[in-house]
Design a protein around this motif. Structure first.
Motif, mmCIF file in Angstrom:
data_model
loop_
_atom_site.group_PDB
_atom_site.id
_atom_site.type_symbol
_atom_site.label_atom_id
_atom_site.label_comp_id
_atom_site.label_asym_id
_atom_site.label_seq_id
_atom_site.Cartn_x
_atom_site.Cartn_y
_atom_site.Cartn_z
ATOM 1 N N ASN A 1 0.812 -1.216 0.000
ATOM 2 C CA ASN A 1 0.000 0.000 0.000
ATOM 3 C C ASN A 1 0.845 1.265 0.000
ATOM 4 N N LEU A 2 1.961 1.272 0.713
ATOM 5 C CA LEU A 2 2.777 2.483 0.776
ATOM 6 C C LEU A 2 3.674 2.639 -0.452
ATOM 7 N N LEU A 3 4.443 1.598 -0.784
ATOM 8 C CA LEU A 3 5.389 1.700 -1.901
ATOM 9 C C LEU A 3 4.728 1.465 -3.254
ATOM 10 N N GLY A 4 3.604 0.774 -3.258
ATOM 11 C CA GLY A 4 2.896 0.517 -4.508
ATOM 12 C C GLY A 4 1.827 1.563 -4.761
ATOM 13 N N TRP A 5 0.788 1.525 -3.968
ATOM 14 C CA TRP A 5 -0.355 2.406 -4.181
ATOM 15 C C TRP A 5 -0.005 3.875 -3.940
ATOM 16 N N THR A 6 0.412 4.225 -2.747
ATOM 17 C CA THR A 6 0.579 5.635 -2.388
ATOM 18 C C THR A 6 1.750 6.298 -3.113
ATOM 19 N N SER A 7 2.931 5.702 -3.025
ATOM 20 C CA SER A 7 4.120 6.326 -3.621
ATOM 21 C C SER A 7 4.007 6.443 -5.132
ATOM 22 N N MET A 8 3.503 5.397 -5.764
ATOM 23 C CA MET A 8 3.398 5.450 -7.222
ATOM 24 C C MET A 8 2.314 6.425 -7.680
ATOM 25 N N THR A 9 1.239 6.522 -6.922
ATOM 26 C CA THR A 9 0.211 7.508 -7.268
ATOM 27 C C THR A 9 0.774 8.916 -7.176
ATOM 28 N N LEU A 10 1.471 9.204 -6.090
ATOM 29 C CA LEU A 10 2.042 10.540 -5.920
ATOM 30 C C LEU A 10 3.095 10.835 -6.990
ATOM 31 N N ILE B 1 9.749 -3.423 -11.093
ATOM 32 C CA ILE B 1 10.395 -4.738 -11.099
ATOM 33 C C ILE B 1 10.812 -5.099 -9.675
ATOM 34 N N ALA B 2 11.418 -4.132 -8.977
ATOM 35 C CA ALA B 2 11.971 -4.411 -7.656
ATOM 36 C C ALA B 2 10.892 -4.633 -6.594
ATOM 37 N N LEU B 3 9.812 -3.858 -6.634
ATOM 38 C CA LEU B 3 8.785 -3.989 -5.593
ATOM 39 C C LEU B 3 8.125 -5.367 -5.587
ATOM 40 N N PRO B 4 7.681 -5.907 -6.726
ATOM 41 C CA PRO B 4 7.114 -7.262 -6.681
ATOM 42 C C PRO B 4 8.129 -8.321 -6.225
ATOM 43 N N LEU C 1 15.916 -12.645 -1.806
ATOM 44 C CA LEU C 1 14.985 -11.991 -2.724
ATOM 45 C C LEU C 1 14.463 -10.684 -2.125
ATOM 46 N N VAL C 2 14.211 -10.707 -0.826
ATOM 47 C CA VAL C 2 13.759 -9.496 -0.136
ATOM 48 C C VAL C 2 14.837 -8.419 -0.233
ATOM 49 N N SER C 3 16.070 -8.807 0.036
ATOM 50 C CA SER C 3 17.175 -7.848 0.011
ATOM 51 C C SER C 3 17.400 -7.275 -1.389
ATOM 52 N N ILE C 4 17.390 -8.130 -2.379
ATOM 53 C CA ILE C 4 17.581 -7.681 -3.765
ATOM 54 C C ILE C 4 16.471 -6.715 -4.164
ATOM 55 N N GLY C 5 15.232 -7.080 -3.881
ATOM 56 C CA GLY C 5 14.104 -6.211 -4.210
ATOM 57 C C GLY C 5 14.156 -4.901 -3.453
ATOM 58 N N ILE D 1 16.792 -3.317 -2.232
ATOM 59 C CA ILE D 1 17.858 -2.476 -2.789
ATOM 60 C C ILE D 1 17.389 -1.845 -4.101
ATOM 61 N N GLY D 2 16.684 -2.621 -4.920
ATOM 62 C CA GLY D 2 16.143 -2.080 -6.168
ATOM 63 C C GLY D 2 15.154 -0.960 -5.925
ATOM 64 N N VAL D 3 14.288 -1.111 -4.929
ATOM 65 C CA VAL D 3 13.305 -0.067 -4.614
ATOM 66 C C VAL D 3 14.023 1.194 -4.131
ATOM 67 N N VAL D 4 15.014 1.020 -3.271
ATOM 68 C CA VAL D 4 15.766 2.178 -2.774
ATOM 69 C C VAL D 4 16.432 2.918 -3.935
ATOM 70 N N ILE D 5 17.048 2.180 -4.837
ATOM 71 C CA ILE D 5 17.687 2.811 -6.004
ATOM 72 C C ILE D 5 16.642 3.530 -6.852
ATOM 73 N N ALA D 6 15.478 2.908 -7.048
ATOM 74 C CA ALA D 6 14.404 3.539 -7.819
ATOM 75 C C ALA D 6 13.957 4.847 -7.176
ATOM 76 N N VAL D 7 13.847 4.858 -5.862
ATOM 77 C CA VAL D 7 13.433 6.078 -5.151
ATOM 78 C C VAL D 7 14.510 7.160 -5.272
ATOM 79 N N ILE D 8 15.766 6.767 -5.219
ATOM 80 C CA ILE D 8 16.857 7.735 -5.396
ATOM 81 C C ILE D 8 16.828 8.309 -6.815
ATOM 82 N N VAL D 9 16.593 7.447 -7.810
ATOM 83 C CA VAL D 9 16.468 7.920 -9.197
ATOM 84 C C VAL D 9 15.302 8.898 -9.307
ATOM 85 N N PHE D 10 14.185 8.583 -8.662
ATOM 86 C CA PHE D 10 13.030 9.482 -8.659
ATOM 87 C C PHE D 10 13.408 10.837 -8.058
#
Length: 123
Positions: free
Chosen positions: A39-48, A74-77, A96-100, A102-111
């Motif tokens: 809900n936070l990283l998928g629904w809310t963050s992506m909507t904003l 890719i990273a969130l799922p 898998l949790v760690s890889i995903g 790290i991917g989400v963190v990198i995506a947020v930094i890119v954002f």
């Protein structure tokens, strides 16, 4: 990218609500962290992010906007699937949790970089 982010965020919202319904109907709340992250990283963050990309189209159309979209989606799922499996007792999926994550963190930094570089008051 703005419309794509908003549309995919609705998919995360439905998944999060369905998981919440499952937990409440079964009384099994072991997946609460998966529910919250979806809900936070998928629904809310992506909507904003989608709304910001619509308000500031240069950010949404930039290469960084595209990298953010794909990396986040890719990273969130990957992270959520891994967390779901780990919470179900399959600890071998912890990487898998760690890889995903790290991917989400990198995506947020890119954002964040995208917003600082491509969002200006003149737009």
């Amino acid at each position: 990218m703005g419309i794509k982010l908003i549309k995919i965020s609705v998919v995360y919202f439905v998944i999060g609500v369905l998981l919440g319904l499952y937990m409440s109907m079964t009384g099994q709340y072991i997946y609460t962290s998966v529910h919250a992250h979806i809900n936070l990283l998928g629904w809310t963050s992506m909507t904003l992010a989608g709304i910001l990309y619509l308000i500031f189209p240069r950010a949404g159309m930039s290469p960084l906007g595209k990298v953010h979209f794909w990396m986040h989606n890719i990273a969130l799922p990957v992270m959520m699937l891994g967390l779901f499996l780990v919470l179900a007792g399959h600890l071998q999926w912890l990487p898998l949790v760690s890889i995903g994550a790290i991917g989400v963190v990198i995506a947020v930094i890119v954002f964040a970089i995208n917003i600082f570089l491509n969002v200006n008051i003149e737009e």
